[in-house]
Design a protein around this motif. Structure first.
Motif, PDB file in Angstrom:
ATOM      1  N   VAL A  51      15.526  30.375  56.385  1.00  0.00           N
ATOM      2  CA  VAL A  51      15.786  29.073  57.012  1.00  0.00           C
ATOM      3  C   VAL A  51      16.918  28.329  56.298  1.00  0.00           C
TER       4      VAL A  51
ATOM      5  N   VAL B 245      15.145  29.552  47.926  1.00  0.00           N
ATOM      6  CA  VAL B 245      16.322  30.210  47.358  1.00  0.00           C
ATOM      7  C   VAL B 245      17.449  29.209  47.168  1.00  0.00           C
TER       8      VAL B 245
ATOM      9  N   ALA C 232      26.866  29.770  53.020  1.00  0.00           N
ATOM     10  CA  ALA C 232      25.539  30.031  52.435  1.00  0.00           C
ATOM     11  C   ALA C 232      24.848  31.159  53.215  1.00  0.00           C
TER      12      ALA C 232
HETATM   13  C1  LIG Z   1      25.877  21.668  53.308  1.00  0.00           C
HETATM   14  S1  LIG Z   1      24.288  22.172  52.902  1.00  0.00           S
HETATM   15  C2  LIG Z   1      23.332  20.672  52.904  1.00  0.00           C
HETATM   16  C3  LIG Z   1      23.500  19.914  51.667  1.00  0.00           C
HETATM   17  C4  LIG Z   1      22.349  18.993  51.380  1.00  0.00           C
HETATM   18  N1  LIG Z   1      22.857  17.856  50.682  1.00  0.00           N
HETATM   19  C5  LIG Z   1      21.276  19.694  50.535  1.00  0.00           C
HETATM   20  O1  LIG Z   1      21.148  19.361  49.378  1.00  0.00           O
HETATM   21  O2  LIG Z   1      20.573  20.580  51.021  1.00  0.00           O
HETATM   22  C6  LIG Z   1      23.670  22.914  54.377  1.00  0.00           C
HETATM   23  C7  LIG Z   1      22.743  24.042  54.123  1.00  0.00           C
HETATM   24  O3  LIG Z   1      23.453  25.145  53.532  1.00  0.00           O
HETATM   25  C8  LIG Z   1      22.586  25.860  52.670  1.00  0.00           C
HETATM   26  N2  LIG Z   1      23.127  25.762  51.295  1.00  0.00           N
HETATM   27  C9  LIG Z   1      24.212  25.081  50.868  1.00  0.00           C
HETATM   28  N3  LIG Z   1      24.416  25.283  49.554  1.00  0.00           N
HETATM   29  C10 LIG Z   1      23.439  26.106  49.130  1.00  0.00           C
HETATM   30  C11 LIG Z   1      23.095  26.686  47.868  1.00  0.00           C
HETATM   31  N4  LIG Z   1      23.802  26.464  46.755  1.00  0.00           N
HETATM   32  N5  LIG Z   1      22.021  27.491  47.821  1.00  0.00           N
HETATM   33  C12 LIG Z   1      21.296  27.751  48.919  1.00  0.00           C
HETATM   34  N6  LIG Z   1      21.567  27.237  50.134  1.00  0.00           N
HETATM   35  C13 LIG Z   1      22.619  26.421  50.240  1.00  0.00           C
HETATM   36  C14 LIG Z   1      21.213  25.189  52.786  1.00  0.00           C
HETATM   37  O4  LIG Z   1      20.500  25.819  53.826  1.00  0.00           O
HETATM   38  C15 LIG Z   1      21.573  23.768  53.185  1.00  0.00           C
HETATM   39  O5  LIG Z   1      20.499  23.123  53.839  1.00  0.00           O
END
Ligand SMILES: C[S@@+](CC[C@H](N)C(=O)[O-])C[C@H]1O[C@@H](n2cnc3c(N)ncnc32)[C@H](O)[C@@H]1O
Length: 248
Positions: A110, A130, A146
């Motif tokens: 997810v 993860v 991601a």
């Molecule tokens: C741009 S990010 C959302 C950022 C949000 N501020 C957070 O902390 O979840 C969008 C999605 O990308 C994935 N994602 C982004 N960076 C990640 C990381 N370092 N590890 C795992 N999933 C990541 C996650 O599913 C996240 O919900």
């Protein structure tokens, strides 16, 4: 890897969805579930980014909420850039993702919204979490990147397992396997538990949601099989019956 669905909650970017479809097809995955998408997932922009993976977008299933997306799934991993979630440890993709590969179990990976990720309530529906370890100055990846990193790890793990990745599960004395409970079975057990605990005043309406979220987390971690959920439901049924007798 046909048992694994990629679930994306409320995606907003058409290009991101095209890039996700492409990454999925590159890594041998085909099942995409979109929870309440906030953009046109079949737009020209999305299809342009998907290139030769347009059919992943065309065949995507759209649902209203995460619980519906996960209803028949037995192994669920949620992703987040956060360092700690609901007091549970974060794992790297390499540590956790091979767990999704058991071929006769339905699994889901997810991903959250581009701006706010996944809510605690949504994260609570996963068994494991993860986090892709990246530079601490900017730990949040673009959503589609991601997905790319995680699906790459899944593909590598699947190659390494070859054809021997038999499903883990609970082996019975006679050698047969009991399937893990689905998310839907656990949902309905938790609803029953909440009703019973409210009825016998172990829970109170104002604290019930937070206590139930913690209990739900414990049950998720235990990865119960369907017989164990049935056993717990049987005990609840007896408590309901006793409570009724006492009230009479
Ligand atoms: C741009 S990010 C959302 C950022 C949000 N501020 C957070 O902390 O979840 C969008 C999605 O990308 C994935 N994602 C982004 N960076 C990640 C990381 N370092 N590890 C795992 N999933 C990541 C996650 O599913 C996240 O919900």
């Amino acid at each position: 890897m046909e048992n694994i669905a990629i679930v994306v909650v409320e995606p907003q970017g058409e290009r991101n969805l095209g890039a996700i479809a492409r990454a999925m097809k590159n890594m041998g995955l085909g099942e995409l579930i979109l929870v309440n998408p906030r953009c046109d997932y079949q737009s020209v922009e999305a299809q342009t980014m998907a290139v030769h993976a347009k059919e992943v977008l065309a065949q995507a299933r759209v649902v209203d909420d995460l619980a519906t997306a996960l209803g028949d799934r037995q192994r669920i991993i949620a992703t987040s850039a956060r360092e700690r979630i609901l007091q549970s440890p974060m794992e790297t993709p390499r540590q956790a993702l091979p767990w999704l590969l058991a071929p006769n179990l339905k699994s889901a990976l997810v991903f959250g919204r581009e701006d706010s990720g996944l809510s605690n309530e949504e994260l609570n529906q996963a068994h494991r979490f993860v986090r892709i370890p990246v530079h601490p100055q900017y730990p949040s990846l673009n959503l589609s990147q991601a997905v790319m990193v995680c699906t790459y790890e899944l593909y590598q793990a699947n190659l390494a397992m070859g054809t021997d990745n038999q499903a883990p599960g609970d082996r019975q004395e006679d050698g047969s396997m009991v399937p893990l409970a689905t998310n839907g079975q656990l949902d309905s057990y938790c609803q029953h538990l909440e009703k019973t605990l409210l009825n016998i005043q172990v829970l109170y309406p104002h604290t019930a949601p937070s206590k139930m979220a913690k209990l739900r987390r414990i049950y998720q971690r235990a990865a119960l099989n369907s017989e164990e959920v049935a056993l717990l439901r049987g005990i609840l049924g007896q408590i309901d019956w006793l409570a009724q007798q006492i009230k009479l």
